[in-house]
Each structure stands twice: as C-alpha cells, then as structure tokens.
Design an enzyme around this catalytic site. Structure first.
Site, short mmCIF file in Angstrom:
data_model
loop_
_atom_site.label_atom_id
_atom_site.label_comp_id
_atom_site.label_asym_id
_atom_site.label_seq_id
_atom_site.Cartn_x
_atom_site.Cartn_y
_atom_site.Cartn_z
N ASP A 64 24.78 -20.06 -6.56
CA ASP A 64 25.83 -19.76 -7.52
C ASP A 64 25.26 -19.19 -8.82
O ASP A 64 25.88 -18.33 -9.44
CB ASP A 64 26.63 -21.03 -7.83
CG ASP A 64 27.54 -21.42 -6.67
OD1 ASP A 64 27.79 -20.57 -5.79
OD2 ASP A 64 28.00 -22.57 -6.65
N GLY A 65 24.09 -19.66 -9.21
CA GLY A 65 23.47 -19.15 -10.44
C GLY A 65 23.18 -17.66 -10.34
O GLY A 65 23.35 -16.92 -11.32
N ASN A 136 32.16 -19.13 -15.41
CA ASN A 136 32.30 -20.57 -15.26
C ASN A 136 32.74 -21.26 -16.55
O ASN A 136 33.81 -21.85 -16.60
CB ASN A 136 30.98 -21.20 -14.80
CG ASN A 136 30.92 -21.43 -13.31
OD1 ASN A 136 31.85 -21.13 -12.58
ND2 ASN A 136 29.80 -21.98 -12.85
N ASP A 166 28.84 -35.77 -26.71
CA ASP A 166 27.62 -34.99 -26.58
C ASP A 166 27.88 -33.49 -26.63
O ASP A 166 26.95 -32.69 -26.74
CB ASP A 166 26.93 -35.31 -25.24
CG ASP A 166 26.24 -36.68 -25.27
OD1 ASP A 166 26.23 -37.31 -26.34
OD2 ASP A 166 25.73 -37.09 -24.21
N THR A 177 34.89 -26.68 -11.04
CA THR A 177 34.09 -27.42 -10.06
C THR A 177 32.60 -27.42 -10.41
O THR A 177 31.77 -27.81 -9.59
CB THR A 177 34.28 -26.83 -8.65
OG1 THR A 177 34.04 -25.42 -8.70
CG2 THR A 177 35.69 -27.09 -8.15
N TYR A 179 30.11 -27.75 -14.24
CA TYR A 179 29.80 -28.77 -15.25
C TYR A 179 31.04 -29.58 -15.62
O TYR A 179 30.97 -30.79 -15.84
CB TYR A 179 29.22 -28.07 -16.49
CG TYR A 179 28.49 -28.97 -17.46
CD1 TYR A 179 28.31 -30.33 -17.22
CD2 TYR A 179 27.96 -28.44 -18.64
CE1 TYR A 179 27.63 -31.13 -18.12
CE2 TYR A 179 27.29 -29.24 -19.55
CZ TYR A 179 27.13 -30.58 -19.29
OH TYR A 179 26.46 -31.37 -20.19
N LEU A 181 33.43 -30.58 -13.75
CA LEU A 181 33.63 -31.64 -12.76
C LEU A 181 32.69 -32.81 -13.03
O LEU A 181 33.10 -33.97 -12.98
CB LEU A 181 33.40 -31.07 -11.35
CG LEU A 181 33.55 -32.05 -10.19
CD1 LEU A 181 34.98 -32.54 -10.09
CD2 LEU A 181 33.13 -31.38 -8.89
N SER A 182 31.43 -32.51 -13.35
CA SER A 182 30.45 -33.57 -13.62
C SER A 182 30.83 -34.38 -14.85
O SER A 182 30.50 -35.56 -14.94
CB SER A 182 29.06 -32.95 -13.82
OG SER A 182 28.63 -32.27 -12.68
N GLN A 236 23.26 -20.20 -18.62
CA GLN A 236 22.14 -19.26 -18.51
C GLN A 236 21.76 -18.58 -19.82
O GLN A 236 20.58 -18.32 -20.05
CB GLN A 236 22.48 -18.20 -17.45
CG GLN A 236 22.65 -18.79 -16.06
CD GLN A 236 22.99 -17.74 -15.02
OE1 GLN A 236 23.41 -16.63 -15.33
NE2 GLN A 236 22.82 -18.09 -13.75
#
Length: 288
Positions: A64-65, A136, A166, A177, A179, A181-182, A236
């Site tokens: 994905d990156g 994203n 943070d 789906t 960062y 999502l995390s 990135q």
C-alpha cells in the site's frame, strides 16, 4: 500503444524477476513500460519514467505504501493506478504478484473497473506556498516524547473541540482502514465521501472521532507544545509544526482512480485482509 509507468519498492526480493516478466509480456499486449529511476538500476535498458503527464496508467509494485507514493507521483492526474501486492496486506492493491501477467492482460483488454477515491489537500501556515495531497490521511502528531499535546480543531471557523492527545488524524474513507482504524476511528465505505477527524490516544473519555461532510474545511492549531510537532501526509512526507502555526485541510479537487479486477467488494477485502468480524475468507472463498 499505451504507456504504463512503473514504480516499485526494491526492498522486495522478487521484484527483479517480476520486472523481467513484465518487460517480456508488455510488448505483446501493445504496452510500453516506463520505469522510475530506482527501478532502472535493475533494468538499465528500460524506458525512463520522466513525465507522468504522458502516462495512460501507473503500475505499482510493492504494498500500500508504494501505491500511495505512486498516487502522489501522479500529482492529481486522472491516471488509473494498478497496484500489484508484493507484501503482506496490500489492502489498496489490485492483486498479488503471482497474478501480474493475468492482470496486465486484463488491463490491456479493458477488462477492469475503476474505483474513484477522494483525496485531501493540506496546507501549513509555515509553508503557505506548498500543498500536499493525501489519499489516506493527514496527521498532526508529536515526536518521540511521551507527553500529551493540546490541540484545537475548527470547521469553517467553528470550534469542534479541544483535544488533549498524542495528535489528530484527518482521514479519507480510503484512509479509514489505515492509521485511523488503529486509533479507534470508524470504518467508512470508500464510496461514501466524507472526512474523518480522529484523536490519537486522547487523554479524555469525552473525546471521540467525528465524521464530517466532504466539503468541510478543517483548521488545526496547537495550544501548547514543549516540542516541535510533525505533519505527516500518507505516512511518507510532511513538515514540522509549532505553536502559532495552523494546518488547513480540505477535500482536494483531484481524486485517485484505483483499478479493480474482481467483483469482490469492500467488505470482502475487509474480511480477507483485516479479519473483519473475526472472519477470514482465505479458507472460505477462492477469489483473490
């Protein structure tokens, strides 16, 4: 002859062999490959990718990156992006590396569909002449110190709230789906245009993610910070951020076109790639 740009992550061991396969198959399909400079080290005789405006499509070899980097290379041009996954997840990619020949054949024959993905545009007051486009997310976050920062978010000048956290994630549905999502943000189907505002490790039980309309213009400010913060675009690229700076984020006018080959929808990929609802289709569904 269609001109196909190729970008890739040379960290993958199978990349040279894959480039050889593509190089041999492309002329038979009336396709001309143009490789980015890094890949030309592997295939020095290949045509160079010098001008993205001349491309009919972009092929990304990696995860994905790599697809996100390829989308940034296009700089808003309406060029289909065909992602070949060489990594573990590849949520955005079109298929796996073992299917690359078939994928190329289907693309050349026009046997595919396009998913239109909205993007975000970000601008920092520190660099007012520069803008970033995100497929994203745009993230304002602290560096390596374990200290809470205090941020404020505004939409069209109206205060959304103060965030002891943070950092803050501003995400597209595509990025929901990632960062987002995390960090506990909602999953949004990509066809539903919207902007997500999600705090990272909020130091308050009252702070929750917010789903905003796609025309929302978001402004972020920092109330206090002992250390310089960072703005990261798609994980990135980005810039630094300090008290007194403002970050403006809105919908960008240029979406990204992602190639799809199967009828498998968003929730199929959720189950197959992310184990949505505790299910994995690897043993249940032969499609890929």
């Amino acid at each position: 002859m269609k001109r196909i740009g190729v970008v890739g992550n040379s960290a993958y061991a199978g990349l040279p062999a894959l480039l050889q396969v593509l190089s041999a198959r492309a002329p038979e399909l009336d396709l001309q490959l143009a490789l980015e400079r890094e890949l030309q080290r592997i295939m020095p005789d290949a045509c160079p990718l010098d001008d993205p405006s001349e491309l009919d499509a972009l092929l990304t070899l990696g995860g994905d990156g790599t697809l996100l980097r390829g989308a940034r290379l296009l700089d808003g041009r309406p060029v289909p992006v065909l992602g070949i996954n060489l990594g573990r997840l590849g949520f955005l990619t079109s298929c796996g590396g073992e299917e690359v020949e078939r994928a190329l054949e289907r693309f050349a024959a026009g046997d595919f569909r396009l998913e239109t993905r909205m993007t975000l545009q970000a601008r920092s007051s520190r660099e007012p002449a520069r803008t970033w486009r995100a497929l994203n997310d745009v993230v304002l976050h602290k560096g390596g110190f374990a200290r809470v920062v205090h941020l404020r978010a505004y939409v069209a000048g109206d205060l959304v709230g103060a965030y002891p956290a943070d950092g803050l994630i501003i995400a597209t549905p595509t990025g929901s789906t990632a960062y987002n999502l995390s960090a506990g943000g909602p999953v949004v189907v990509p066809a539903l245009d919207s902007i997500l505002l999600t705090p990272i490790s909020a130091h308050s039980l009252a702070v929750r993610p917010v789903v905003l309309p796609p025309n929302a213009e978001i402004e972020l400010r920092v109330e206090d910070a002992q250390d310089e913060l960072l703005v990261t675009v798609d994980g990135q690229v980005g810039t630094t951020f300090a008290p007194g700076d403002t970050l403006l984020v809105r919908r960008d006018d240029q979406p990204v076109q992602v190639v799809r080959f199967t009828d498998s929808g968003f929730f199929w990929r959720m189950r197959h790639k992310l184990g949505w609802a505790g299910l994995h289709d690897r043993d249940l569904d032969p499609r890929c």
